[in-house]
Enzyme design. Structure first.
Site, PDB file in Angstrom:
ATOM      1  N   HIS A 117       0.840  -1.203   0.000  1.00 47.71           N
ATOM      2  CA  HIS A 117       0.000   0.000   0.000  1.00 47.71           C
ATOM      3  C   HIS A 117       0.873   1.249   0.000  1.00 47.71           C
ATOM      4  O   HIS A 117       1.887   1.323   0.697  1.00 47.71           O
ATOM      5  CB  HIS A 117      -0.983  -0.005   1.182  1.00 47.71           C
ATOM      6  CG  HIS A 117      -0.399   0.253   2.536  1.00 47.71           C
ATOM      7  ND1 HIS A 117      -0.286   1.525   3.080  1.00 47.71           N
ATOM      8  CD2 HIS A 117       0.090  -0.591   3.476  1.00 47.71           C
ATOM      9  CE1 HIS A 117       0.233   1.443   4.294  1.00 47.71           C
ATOM     10  NE2 HIS A 117       0.480   0.175   4.557  1.00 47.71           N
ATOM     11  N   ASP A 142       6.299   2.515   6.876  1.00 48.66           N
ATOM     12  CA  ASP A 142       4.882   2.190   6.687  1.00 48.66           C
ATOM     13  C   ASP A 142       4.231   3.168   5.709  1.00 48.66           C
ATOM     14  O   ASP A 142       3.686   4.177   6.136  1.00 48.66           O
ATOM     15  CB  ASP A 142       4.179   2.242   8.047  1.00 48.66           C
ATOM     16  CG  ASP A 142       2.752   1.768   8.020  1.00 48.66           C
ATOM     17  OD1 ASP A 142       2.339   1.189   7.009  1.00 48.66           O
ATOM     18  OD2 ASP A 142       2.052   1.969   9.027  1.00 48.66           O
ATOM     19  N   GLU A 176      -5.296   1.836   2.582  1.00 46.61           N
ATOM     20  CA  GLU A 176      -5.040   0.719   3.496  1.00 46.61           C
ATOM     21  C   GLU A 176      -5.166   1.136   4.950  1.00 46.61           C
ATOM     22  O   GLU A 176      -5.731   0.415   5.781  1.00 46.61           O
ATOM     23  CB  GLU A 176      -3.646   0.131   3.223  1.00 46.61           C
ATOM     24  CG  GLU A 176      -3.358  -1.181   3.937  1.00 46.61           C
ATOM     25  CD  GLU A 176      -2.763  -1.023   5.340  1.00 46.61           C
ATOM     26  OE1 GLU A 176      -2.594  -2.042   6.034  1.00 46.61           O
ATOM     27  OE2 GLU A 176      -2.450   0.134   5.740  1.00 46.61           O
ATOM     28  N   GLU A 177      -4.603   2.302   5.273  1.00 45.44           N
ATOM     29  CA  GLU A 177      -4.586   2.754   6.660  1.00 45.44           C
ATOM     30  C   GLU A 177      -5.991   3.032   7.205  1.00 45.44           C
ATOM     31  O   GLU A 177      -6.198   3.108   8.410  1.00 45.44           O
ATOM     32  CB  GLU A 177      -3.728   4.019   6.796  1.00 45.44           C
ATOM     33  CG  GLU A 177      -2.276   3.853   6.420  1.00 45.44           C
ATOM     34  CD  GLU A 177      -1.466   3.063   7.436  1.00 45.44           C
ATOM     35  OE1 GLU A 177      -2.067   2.512   8.389  1.00 45.44           O
ATOM     36  OE2 GLU A 177      -0.235   2.983   7.275  1.00 45.44           O
ATOM     37  N   ASP A 204       4.449  -5.090   3.717  1.00 47.29           N
ATOM     38  CA  ASP A 204       4.025  -3.940   4.515  1.00 47.29           C
ATOM     39  C   ASP A 204       5.003  -3.783   5.670  1.00 47.29           C
ATOM     40  O   ASP A 204       5.106  -4.662   6.527  1.00 47.29           O
ATOM     41  CB  ASP A 204       2.602  -4.160   5.040  1.00 47.29           C
ATOM     42  CG  ASP A 204       1.972  -2.889   5.584  1.00 47.29           C
ATOM     43  OD1 ASP A 204       2.701  -1.909   5.802  1.00 47.29           O
ATOM     44  OD2 ASP A 204       0.743  -2.886   5.801  1.00 47.29           O
TER      45      ASP A 204
END
Length: 317
Positions: A117, A142, A176-177, A204
């Site tokens: 992501h 991240d 994604e988050e 990830d």
């Protein structure tokens, strides 16, 4: 032994060709230098944390699409690299985002999906006070590290000079988050039937290798063939351990619950997780390149199988 000028010319030419061939082969292995460049851009203040529905997130998606085009990947969604979607999260309605999809068509019946992501928290405006609003969360680990891995694997499989027996789909997921939104949308609106996916590999947070822990590889229990595929796989300066679970807090989860075998690479949590301090200076690019070397071994071993056999989670007794 006597060599005339013609013999010497042939010998010199052969030497040059061997040198060039060696350089050619080395060019396409995962590169710590390229990883650093990719993460440095994606995690720069210029992109302001790559927030969903923020300009920085849009810039990140354009960056990935441009890289896919440079590598010669075909646009993976209706002739375009972008698969747009909207989602609702709490009081936030019709939030726009998009997946970035590149396709390597090898004319094969089955496809391997490699994903990561590209979004992060941005300036935290969509998280309703959970994180400090207005501060830039650069998300070097991240998940700029995962996107760097995605691009390195795309480079490897487009430029290694071999036509594989599987197609490849490279997907940079959005949202994604905010609840795995991009991967949830994709499995509901796949480019090709999910039945045609060999497996999905997700990366990830692979940029903060801890030698005491090693890199974790989840999904070991998601296909009958994984134990055999993992046999004799070794890391170059990095170690790994496996986890059977196919479920988890990243995009592989969406594929696993939809019946697709998965692998999930993750170097573990740290004190900078979801904080403004997750910056490029703490990236371990050389070790990430080693992790990608493990991924390549597993992908290549998995391509020796005709089609992986999905295994769901067994009921706990």
């Amino acid at each position: 032994m006597f060599f005339n000028s013609e013999h010497m010319r042939v010998i010199l030419l052969a030497g040059l060709l061997l040198t060039a061939a060696g350089s050619y082969a080395q060019t396409y292995m995962p590169s710590a230098e390229r990883i650093t460049r990719t993460v440095s851009y994606l995690a720069s203040d210029k992109l302001k944390g790559r927030g969903t529905a923020e300009k920085g997130g849009e810039k990140a998606s354009k960056y990935v699409a441009k890289k896919f085009a440079t590598l010669g990947l075909e646009p993976g969604f209706n002739g375009k690299y972008y698969q747009p979607f909207t989602f609702t999260r709490g009081k936030h309605v019709d939030v726009p985002s998009r997946n970035v999809i590149g396709f390597l068509d090898n004319g094969a019946p089955y496809t391997i999906i490699i994903g990561a992501h590209y979004d992060h928290l941005g300036r935290a405006g969509l998280f309703d006070g959970k994180y400090p609003i207005g501060e830039i969360h650069n998300g070097a680990d991240d998940n700029a590290s995962g996107v760097a891995g995605l691009l390195e694997l795309a480079r490897y499989y487009t430029e290694n000079g071999t036509q594989e027996d599987f197609n490849f789909m490279f997907i940079a997921f959005g949202g994604e988050e905010l609840g795995l939104q991009g991967s949830k949308y994709y499995v509901k609106h796949p480019v090709d039937s999910l039945d045609n996916i060999h497996f999905m590999l997700n990366m990830d947070m692979i940029g903060r290798y801890n030698p005491e822990r090693g890199v974790g590889i989840g999904g070991y229990g998601s296909a009958e063939e994984w134990p055999a595929i993992f046999k004799d796989v070794k890391g170059d300066g990095v170690k790994f351990f496996t986890d059977a679970a196919g479920k988890g807090g990243s995009d592989h989860h969406s594929f696993y619950v939809a019946g697709v075998p998965v692998l999930f690479f993750h170097t573990g949590g740290h004190d900078d997780y979801h904080k403004p301090t997750d910056d490029i200076a703490k990236l371990k690019a050389r070790e990430e390149a080693g992790i990608l070397g493990i991924a390549i071994q597993l992908i290549n071993n998995a391509m020796k199988e005709k089609k992986l056999t999905y295994k769901g989670e067994e009921e706990k007794k």
